[in-house]
Design a protein around this motif. Structure first.
Motif, PDB file in Angstrom:
ATOM      1  N   HIS A   1      20.584  81.078  26.424  1.00 29.47           N
ATOM      2  CA  HIS A   1      21.566  80.354  25.627  1.00 29.47           C
ATOM      3  C   HIS A   1      22.155  79.153  26.381  1.00 29.47           C
ATOM      4  CE1 HIS A   1      21.251  83.582  22.757  1.00 29.47           C
ATOM      5  NE2 HIS A   1      21.607  84.462  23.669  1.00 29.47           N
ATOM      6  N   PHE A   2      21.567  78.791  27.506  1.00 29.73           N
ATOM      7  CA  PHE A   2      22.101  77.690  28.318  1.00 29.73           C
ATOM      8  C   PHE A   2      22.185  76.408  27.504  1.00 29.73           C
ATOM      9  CE2 PHE A   2      21.167  74.132  31.307  1.00 29.73           C
ATOM     10  CZ  PHE A   2      22.376  74.163  31.995  1.00 29.73           C
ATOM     11  N   ALA A   3      23.372  75.809  27.450  1.00 24.54           N
ATOM     12  CA  ALA A   3      23.578  74.578  26.666  1.00 24.54           C
ATOM     13  C   ALA A   3      24.725  73.772  27.254  1.00 24.54           C
ATOM     14  CB  ALA A   3      23.852  74.914  25.205  1.00 24.54           C
ATOM     15  N   ALA A   4      24.719  73.593  28.564  1.00 23.11           N
ATOM     16  CA  ALA A   4      25.816  72.917  29.249  1.00 23.11           C
ATOM     17  C   ALA A   4      25.827  71.423  28.944  1.00 23.11           C
ATOM     18  CB  ALA A   4      25.678  73.128  30.754  1.00 23.11           C
ATOM     19  N   PRO A   5      26.959  70.746  29.135  1.00 18.35           N
ATOM     20  CA  PRO A   5      26.981  69.287  29.023  1.00 18.35           C
ATOM     21  C   PRO A   5      25.912  68.668  29.929  1.00 18.35           C
ATOM     22  CG  PRO A   5      29.214  70.138  29.194  1.00 18.35           C
ATOM     23  CD  PRO A   5      28.292  71.298  29.448  1.00 18.35           C
ATOM     24  N   GLY A   6      25.188  67.699  29.384  1.00 20.00           N
ATOM     25  CA  GLY A   6      24.126  67.058  30.152  1.00 20.00           C
ATOM     26  C   GLY A   6      22.800  67.785  30.123  1.00 20.00           C
ATOM     27  N   SER A   7      22.744  68.919  29.451  1.00 19.41           N
ATOM     28  CA  SER A   7      21.491  69.670  29.355  1.00 19.41           C
ATOM     29  C   SER A   7      20.716  69.233  28.114  1.00 19.41           C
ATOM     30  CB  SER A   7      21.785  71.169  29.273  1.00 19.41           C
ATOM     31  OG  SER A   7      22.325  71.499  28.002  1.00 19.41           O
ATOM     32  N   MET A   8      19.509  69.748  27.971  1.00 14.34           N
ATOM     33  CA  MET A   8      18.666  69.365  26.839  1.00 14.34           C
ATOM     34  C   MET A   8      19.195  69.871  25.501  1.00 14.34           C
ATOM     35  SD  MET A   8      14.758  69.628  28.334  1.00 14.34           S
ATOM     36  CE  MET A   8      14.987  70.894  29.600  1.00 14.34           C
ATOM     37  N   ARG A   9      20.174  70.780  25.532  1.00 12.65           N
ATOM     38  CA  ARG A   9      20.796  71.249  24.294  1.00 12.65           C
ATOM     39  C   ARG A   9      22.164  70.615  24.054  1.00 12.65           C
ATOM     40  NH1 ARG A   9      19.087  77.220  25.512  1.00 12.65           N
ATOM     41  NH2 ARG A   9      17.139  77.412  24.333  1.00 12.65           N
ATOM     42  N   CYS A  10      22.600  69.775  24.953  1.00 12.38           N
ATOM     43  CA  CYS A  10      23.890  69.104  24.794  1.00 12.38           C
ATOM     44  C   CYS A  10      23.809  68.131  23.613  1.00 12.38           C
ATOM     45  CB  CYS A  10      24.225  68.349  26.070  1.00 12.38           C
ATOM     46  SG  CYS A  10      25.613  67.212  25.953  1.00 12.38           S
TER      47      CYS A  10
END
Length: 320
Positions: free
Chosen positions: A158-167
């Motif tokens: 569920h990784f979706a940190a700012p600057g990530s590909m899910r941001c």
């Protein structure tokens, strides 16, 4: 500044010479990912400041010096390099277009490179202005923004940190690449390939160029198996290609035996039409000589037809 194209007469003559003679020294190569830099005159903080940053290959003091066309020519002696694609080298992000402008001037003066992958920050306010500059620089074909990532042990689905590909902000910037006519250079460890798969599927008009195979540095059987499982769905996306580069293992010699599990997997997964030879010099020079890298590539591609070997060595990069 209009870049000088790859010399097609040279390429065609090299093809004929190689096909006629079968001498692997004559196999034409396009080096699809390497750097030119001059840290004495240009702002590359990681090459200039002390203490040095933590780096995946360990001590990188030997590459904290200029690397320009004559240095590449010397490194590649004994191999026929007919084209060059340079990659952004973490120029000062306060001046995101500075490196592309410098590389364009270098290309105008020396004929190298013939294409460049430039620095970009997809989640910054200056993105539109940066893309406008790149539209005016014919040398720039692709851009790179290394997304936020986690260590393997800390990563979760569920990784979706700012600057990530899910941001959301990062993805909004990514959506601007296809209209700008730019490809995207993805450098992220393989355990983030699930996020990359979402990008590939959600933005099919954007070509993703996977840098360094997703960094499969751990070569134990379990890690290689996990890397293969992560790679397979991404390889099924027609808008994804991969560079055969950046796969050094600190402390181990770059040999066909070491690299066969990686290169065989990549070429079998993506096919001979979506893999690109690249040296990642001078960075991979911390692990191997250019000759070791290129010779290993040549040994491990002998199982393919001459046309397939030409595709891997130069044709795919020329097409892209």
């Amino acid at each position: 500044m209009v870049p000088k194209p790859v010399d097609q007469c040279l390429v065609q003559a090299a093809r004929k010479d190689w096909l006629d003679a079968g001498d692997e020294r004559l196999l034409p190569l396009v080096d699809a990912h390497h750097h030119y830099w001059d840290p004495v005159r240009n702002p590359h903080p990681w090459l200039q400041r002390r203490p040095r940053i933590a780096f995946r290959y360990g001590d990188y003091e030997p590459i904290c010096r200029e690397f320009l066309p004559p240095h590449h020519h010397e490194a590649a002696r004994g191999h026929l390099v007919v084209g060059h694609v340079t990659m952004e080298g973490e120029w000062d992000p306060a001046d995101p277009t500075g490196e592309a402008r410098w590389i364009s001037a270098l290309a105008a003066a020396t004929g190298e490179p013939q294409a460049h992958a430039a620095q970009v920050w997809l989640d910054r306010e200056d993105l539109a202005a940066v893309l406008a500059v790149y539209r005016a620089l014919p040398l720039v074909r692709s851009v790179r923004h290394k997304p936020a990532t986690l260590a393997r042990a800390a990563h979760h689905e569920h990784f979706a940190a700012p600057g990530s590909m899910r941001c959301p902000r990062w993805r909004d910037g990514y959506a601007r690449l296809a209209p700008a006519g730019l490809m995207f250079e993805l450098q992220a460890p393989w355990w983030h390939f699930g996020e990359a798969l979402e990008l590939a599927r959600d933005f099919p008009a954007t070509t993703i160029v996977v840098n360094h195979a997703g960094l499969p540095a751990e070569r134990d059987a379990a890690s290689l198996a996990a890397w293969r499982r992560a790679l397979a769905p991404l390889a099924d996306c027609a808008n994804v290609v991969v560079k055969l580069s950046g796969i050094g293992v600190p402390g181990r010699r770059w040999t066909p035996e070491l690299q066969r599990p990686v290169l065989d997997t990549l070429i079998d997964a993506f096919g001979t039409g979506r893999c690109l030879f690249a040296s990642n010099f001078p960075v991979d020079g911390l692990c191997a000589s250019f000759d070791e890298i290129a010779s290993t590539f040549k040994v491990l591609t002998r199982r393919f037809t001459p046309a397939e070997r030409l595709a891997l060595a130069c044709d795919n990069a020329l097409r892209l």
